[in-house]
Motif scaffolding. Sequence first.
Motif, PDB file in Angstrom:
ATOM      1  N   ASP A 149     -46.676   3.307 -22.387  1.00  0.00           N
ATOM      2  CA  ASP A 149     -45.479   2.648 -21.913  1.00  0.00           C
ATOM      3  C   ASP A 149     -46.061   1.685 -20.404  1.00  0.00           C
ATOM      4  OD1 ASP A 149     -43.862   4.009 -23.437  1.00  0.00           O
ATOM      5  OD2 ASP A 149     -43.201   5.602 -22.314  1.00  0.00           O
ATOM      6  N   ALA A 173     -45.672   4.324 -27.204  1.00  0.00           N
ATOM      7  CA  ALA A 173     -44.252   3.752 -26.649  1.00  0.00           C
ATOM      8  C   ALA A 173     -43.343   4.789 -26.924  1.00  0.00           C
ATOM      9  CB  ALA A 173     -43.911   2.349 -27.522  1.00  0.00           C
ATOM     10  N   ASN A 175     -40.139   4.637 -26.454  1.00  0.00           N
ATOM     11  CA  ASN A 175     -38.894   3.809 -26.648  1.00  0.00           C
ATOM     12  C   ASN A 175     -39.156   2.667 -27.405  1.00  0.00           C
ATOM     13  OD1 ASN A 175     -38.486   1.999 -24.765  1.00  0.00           O
ATOM     14  ND2 ASN A 175     -37.914   3.822 -23.357  1.00  0.00           N
ATOM     15  N   GLN A 176     -38.051   2.014 -27.833  1.00  0.00           N
ATOM     16  CA  GLN A 176     -37.880   0.594 -28.558  1.00  0.00           C
ATOM     17  C   GLN A 176     -38.393  -0.601 -27.616  1.00  0.00           C
ATOM     18  OE1 GLN A 176     -38.351   0.360 -31.514  1.00  0.00           O
ATOM     19  NE2 GLN A 176     -38.786  -1.820 -31.422  1.00  0.00           N
ATOM     20  N   LEU A 177     -37.778  -0.319 -26.229  1.00  0.00           N
ATOM     21  CA  LEU A 177     -37.929  -1.276 -25.193  1.00  0.00           C
ATOM     22  C   LEU A 177     -39.681  -1.479 -24.910  1.00  0.00           C
ATOM     23  CD1 LEU A 177     -37.339  -3.285 -22.647  1.00  0.00           C
ATOM     24  CD2 LEU A 177     -37.281  -0.678 -21.234  1.00  0.00           C
ATOM     25  N   HIS A 178     -40.229  -0.441 -24.941  1.00  0.00           N
ATOM     26  CA  HIS A 178     -41.874  -0.426 -24.566  1.00  0.00           C
ATOM     27  C   HIS A 178     -42.340  -0.956 -25.509  1.00  0.00           C
ATOM     28  CE1 HIS A 178     -41.755   1.385 -20.669  1.00  0.00           C
ATOM     29  NE2 HIS A 178     -41.031   2.394 -21.245  1.00  0.00           N
ATOM     30  N   ARG A 179     -42.110  -0.506 -26.764  1.00  0.00           N
ATOM     31  CA  ARG A 179     -42.802  -0.962 -28.069  1.00  0.00           C
ATOM     32  C   ARG A 179     -42.448  -2.507 -28.329  1.00  0.00           C
ATOM     33  NH1 ARG A 179     -40.494   2.514 -31.044  1.00  0.00           N
ATOM     34  NH2 ARG A 179     -42.309   3.915 -31.085  1.00  0.00           N
ATOM     35  N   GLY A 180     -41.212  -3.197 -27.813  1.00  0.00           N
ATOM     36  CA  GLY A 180     -40.940  -4.392 -27.761  1.00  0.00           C
ATOM     37  C   GLY A 180     -41.923  -5.325 -26.966  1.00  0.00           C
ATOM     38  N   GLU A 204     -45.394  -5.473 -28.493  1.00  0.00           N
ATOM     39  CA  GLU A 204     -45.279  -6.401 -29.717  1.00  0.00           C
ATOM     40  C   GLU A 204     -45.436  -7.979 -28.854  1.00  0.00           C
ATOM     41  OE1 GLU A 204     -45.387  -6.010 -33.012  1.00  0.00           O
ATOM     42  OE2 GLU A 204     -45.322  -3.954 -32.415  1.00  0.00           O
ATOM     43  N   GLU A 226     -50.682   1.420 -32.335  1.00  0.00           N
ATOM     44  CA  GLU A 226     -49.753   2.352 -31.869  1.00  0.00           C
ATOM     45  C   GLU A 226     -50.200   3.693 -32.244  1.00  0.00           C
ATOM     46  OE1 GLU A 226     -45.202   3.200 -31.461  1.00  0.00           O
ATOM     47  OE2 GLU A 226     -45.784   1.765 -32.804  1.00  0.00           O
TER      48      GLU A 226
END
Length: 161
Positions: free
Chosen positions: A17, A47, A49-54, A57, A70
Amino acid sequence: MINSRQNRITGLIFSKDRALQVQAAIESFFLYCQDRGRIRLRVLYKASNQLHRGQYERLKEKFRDVSFVEEEDFKKQVLAVVAGCEYVLFLVDDNLFVGDFSLVDAVLSLQNNADAIGFSLRLGRNTTYCYARNAEQHVPAFQGAEGRVLKYDWTLGEHDF
């Protein structure tokens, strides 16, 4: 002479994160590593959550010559990354490089000091405070090796050493 296995250097950055910190670590590495073509950098990230994953990316797009993986099975993935590598540079996402260094110099030092178990780019005479323990620390007795390299007996060190 540097043996041919020296081209088998992997840098593994661990991150959770903290995409911004990874970006700074990679950029400072590229800025100061004098022979960065000798290493393959990889980021093993988690990550939550999706915010961190993005965010990770976006870093994949920015740093196409760095592999981002990941985390799914930490032990299995770390072993897969280091398999077949002669040398591994372990990093965390908040490492920042602040001066020129050479991977060739580190590898040559390891080759010339058969009793060495590793090489640190951060520990030196100025490492008098351990932030993880919020404590002063004594610097071990160093011996000069080649160039700017210092050598010490890690079994006698405290905290960071």
